[in-house]
Write an enzyme that holds these catalytic residues in place. Structure first.
Site, mmCIF file in Angstrom:
data_model
loop_
_atom_site.group_PDB
_atom_site.id
_atom_site.type_symbol
_atom_site.label_atom_id
_atom_site.label_comp_id
_atom_site.label_asym_id
_atom_site.label_seq_id
_atom_site.Cartn_x
_atom_site.Cartn_y
_atom_site.Cartn_z
ATOM 1 N N ASP A 63 27.081 25.768 40.793
ATOM 2 C CA ASP A 63 27.653 24.647 40.037
ATOM 3 C C ASP A 63 29.004 25.051 39.462
ATOM 4 O OD1 ASP A 63 25.141 23.416 40.307
ATOM 5 O OD2 ASP A 63 24.435 24.341 38.456
ATOM 6 N N ASP A 123 29.923 25.263 28.960
ATOM 7 C CA ASP A 123 28.762 25.996 29.504
ATOM 8 C C ASP A 123 28.815 27.452 29.048
ATOM 9 O OD1 ASP A 123 27.394 24.069 31.205
ATOM 10 O OD2 ASP A 123 29.123 24.171 32.541
ATOM 11 N N GLU A 178 20.770 29.997 32.346
ATOM 12 C CA GLU A 178 21.351 29.434 33.569
ATOM 13 C C GLU A 178 22.663 30.139 33.916
ATOM 14 O OE1 GLU A 178 22.722 25.332 33.487
ATOM 15 O OE2 GLU A 178 22.762 25.270 35.660
ATOM 16 N N GLU A 179 23.383 30.576 32.890
ATOM 17 C CA GLU A 179 24.724 31.126 33.121
ATOM 18 C C GLU A 179 24.754 32.637 33.291
ATOM 19 O OE1 GLU A 179 26.779 28.946 33.908
ATOM 20 O OE2 GLU A 179 25.765 27.210 33.054
ATOM 21 N N ASP A 183 18.647 26.679 29.361
ATOM 22 C CA ASP A 183 19.835 26.075 29.966
ATOM 23 C C ASP A 183 20.710 25.750 28.768
ATOM 24 O OD1 ASP A 183 21.801 24.582 31.047
ATOM 25 O OD2 ASP A 183 20.526 23.124 32.049
ATOM 26 N N LEU A 230 23.583 24.380 28.310
ATOM 27 C CA LEU A 230 24.216 23.058 28.241
ATOM 28 C C LEU A 230 23.839 22.263 29.484
ATOM 29 C CD1 LEU A 230 26.892 20.996 28.296
ATOM 30 C CD2 LEU A 230 25.876 21.659 26.119
ATOM 31 N N ASP A 231 22.807 21.455 29.334
ATOM 32 C CA ASP A 231 22.370 20.622 30.451
ATOM 33 C C ASP A 231 23.206 19.343 30.486
ATOM 34 O OD1 ASP A 231 20.500 19.559 32.475
ATOM 35 O OD2 ASP A 231 19.995 18.166 30.880
ATOM 36 N N GLU A 288 14.631 24.530 33.092
ATOM 37 C CA GLU A 288 14.742 23.064 32.971
ATOM 38 C C GLU A 288 13.366 22.410 33.175
ATOM 39 O OE1 GLU A 288 19.372 22.243 34.332
ATOM 40 O OE2 GLU A 288 17.850 22.081 35.872
HETATM 41 P P1 AFP Z 1 23.535 21.197 34.645
HETATM 42 O O1 AFP Z 1 24.538 20.357 34.002
HETATM 43 O O2 AFP Z 1 22.819 22.070 33.705
HETATM 44 O O3 AFP Z 1 24.082 21.950 35.807
HETATM 45 O O4 AFP Z 1 22.351 20.257 35.245
HETATM 46 C C1 AFP Z 1 22.550 18.925 35.585
HETATM 47 C C2 AFP Z 1 21.346 18.413 36.375
HETATM 48 O O5 AFP Z 1 20.676 19.463 37.006
HETATM 49 C C3 AFP Z 1 20.364 17.592 35.542
HETATM 50 O O6 AFP Z 1 20.604 17.609 34.202
HETATM 51 C C4 AFP Z 1 20.533 16.167 36.055
HETATM 52 O O7 AFP Z 1 19.333 15.444 36.065
HETATM 53 C C5 AFP Z 1 21.065 16.375 37.427
HETATM 54 O O8 AFP Z 1 21.810 17.573 37.392
HETATM 55 C C6 AFP Z 1 21.975 15.247 37.857
HETATM 56 O O9 AFP Z 1 22.271 15.448 39.189
HETATM 57 P P2 AFP Z 1 23.127 14.421 40.062
HETATM 58 O O10 AFP Z 1 24.550 14.600 39.634
HETATM 59 O O11 AFP Z 1 22.862 14.858 41.464
HETATM 60 O O12 AFP Z 1 22.605 13.041 39.777
#
Ligand code: AFP
Length: 293
Positions: free
Chosen positions: A39, A45, A68-69, A88, A90-91, A235
């Site tokens: 990512d 983050d 995560e990081e 995680d 910062l989700d 997560e």
């Molecule tokens: P991070 O922001 O921690 O990388 O995670 C984001 C995520 O994994 C989760 O929070 C969301 O449900 C999903 O991505 C959204 O994914 P899309 O952009 O594919 O919809």
């Protein structure tokens, strides 16, 4: 344990302050690095990872950390340490610069007693949205707190999910990449029942809605995410634990998330994730197992 929870609460307060008092366009900027899952990493983050990691390292009861990081497990070197804390930091990073809600997700294990997600001792998340709220699953109860005047105040005790909801949360833009038709059939059934779509794109907020109002969240495997996109340890497990304690269901296609083995040799392992209140779970099982209707 109370000491570790206290540290996590303080870190979340500091993260909340950081988000509220900084230019979201700046802290939402992409860095030059990708994380181990590939990512794009944003400045926030890294800053949130540093806050949590530095605070937890100083807590003598914490033995190891999984973030995560960080590519590898972090050993705090604390001799008295007993707990593994997974997070995680910062989700929902794609939402930082547009000022949509994000969150921190965490869980605490006894470092020497980990086989599956069922060994979680405490799970929680903190939401940084129109308000800062903390949800904690501890001592067989899910409680919700809000940051008011610098302190987390209890605003909802012993949360129990309703039997059903009226919201359907799935990123339908992957529809043609899904590997089976169960989700498509489920969507059709729920739309016919007048369910409405909502997709924040921060798991923590989409899951929070399911926790409070019931309904369905689904992130199935697709061609770009062949194992799923949600990270199991920091997560899916904690969210599943919270949903389960509140009376809901959290599964991959066939398995309960909490029964999946702890992937100690692959700490960033990804999974499918589905969250349901009771009625949606029954509907999904019927579609999956009996091809109904
Ligand atoms: P991070 O922001 O921690 O990388 O995670 C984001 C995520 O994994 C989760 O929070 C969301 O449900 C999903 O991505 C959204 O994914 P899309 O952009 O594919 O919809």
């Amino acid at each position: 344990m109370d000491e570790v929870i206290k540290v996590l609460k303080n870190s979340c307060i500091n993260i909340s302050e950081l988000i509220r008092n900084n230019n979201s366009l700046d802290i939402g900027k992409v860095t030059n690095n990708n994380n181990v899952s590939g990512d794009n990493t944003k400045i926030l983050d890294i800053e949130t990872h540093n806050i949590l990691t530095n605070d937890l390292r100083k807590c003598k009861y914490v033995k190891k950390l999984i973030s995560e990081e960080s590519e590898n497990i972090i050993d705090t070197g604390n001799e008295e340490g007993k707990y593994l804390v997974c997070y995680d930091p910062l989700d929902g990073s794609s939402n930082i610069d547009i000022n949509v809600g994000t969150g921190t997700i965490f869980s605490i294990f006894d470092n020497d007693k980990i086989k599956t997600g069922r060994d979680i001792l405490v799970a929680g998340y903190c939401i940084y949205s129109s308000s800062t709220q903390l949800v904690l699953a501890y001592n067989k109860e899910v409680n919700m707190y809000q940051l008011i005047d610098g302190e987390f105040k209890l605003i909802k005790k012993n949360i129990k999910m309703p039997n059903n909801g009226n919201i359907l949360s799935i990123n339908e833009s992957y529809r043609y990449e899904w590997q089976h038709t169960y989700d498509t059939q489920m969507i059709r059934n729920l739309v016919l029942k007048k369910y409405n779509f909502r997709w924040v794109g921060s798991l923590v907020l989409d899951a929070h809605r399911v926790l409070l109002n019931g309904g369905l969240f689904s992130y199935p495997i697709n061609k770009s995410n062949k194992q799923g996109k949600i990270r199991l340890i920091y997560e899916a497990y904690p969210i599943a634990y919270i949903i389960y304690l509140a009376g809901g269901y959290a599964t991959s296609l066939y398995d309960e998330i909490l029964k999946l083995g702890f992937p100690i040799d692959n700490i960033h392992k990804k999974t499918e994730l589905r969250l349901f209140s009771y009625q949606e779970y029954i509907d999904f099982i019927k579609i999956r197992d009996f091809r109904y209707p």
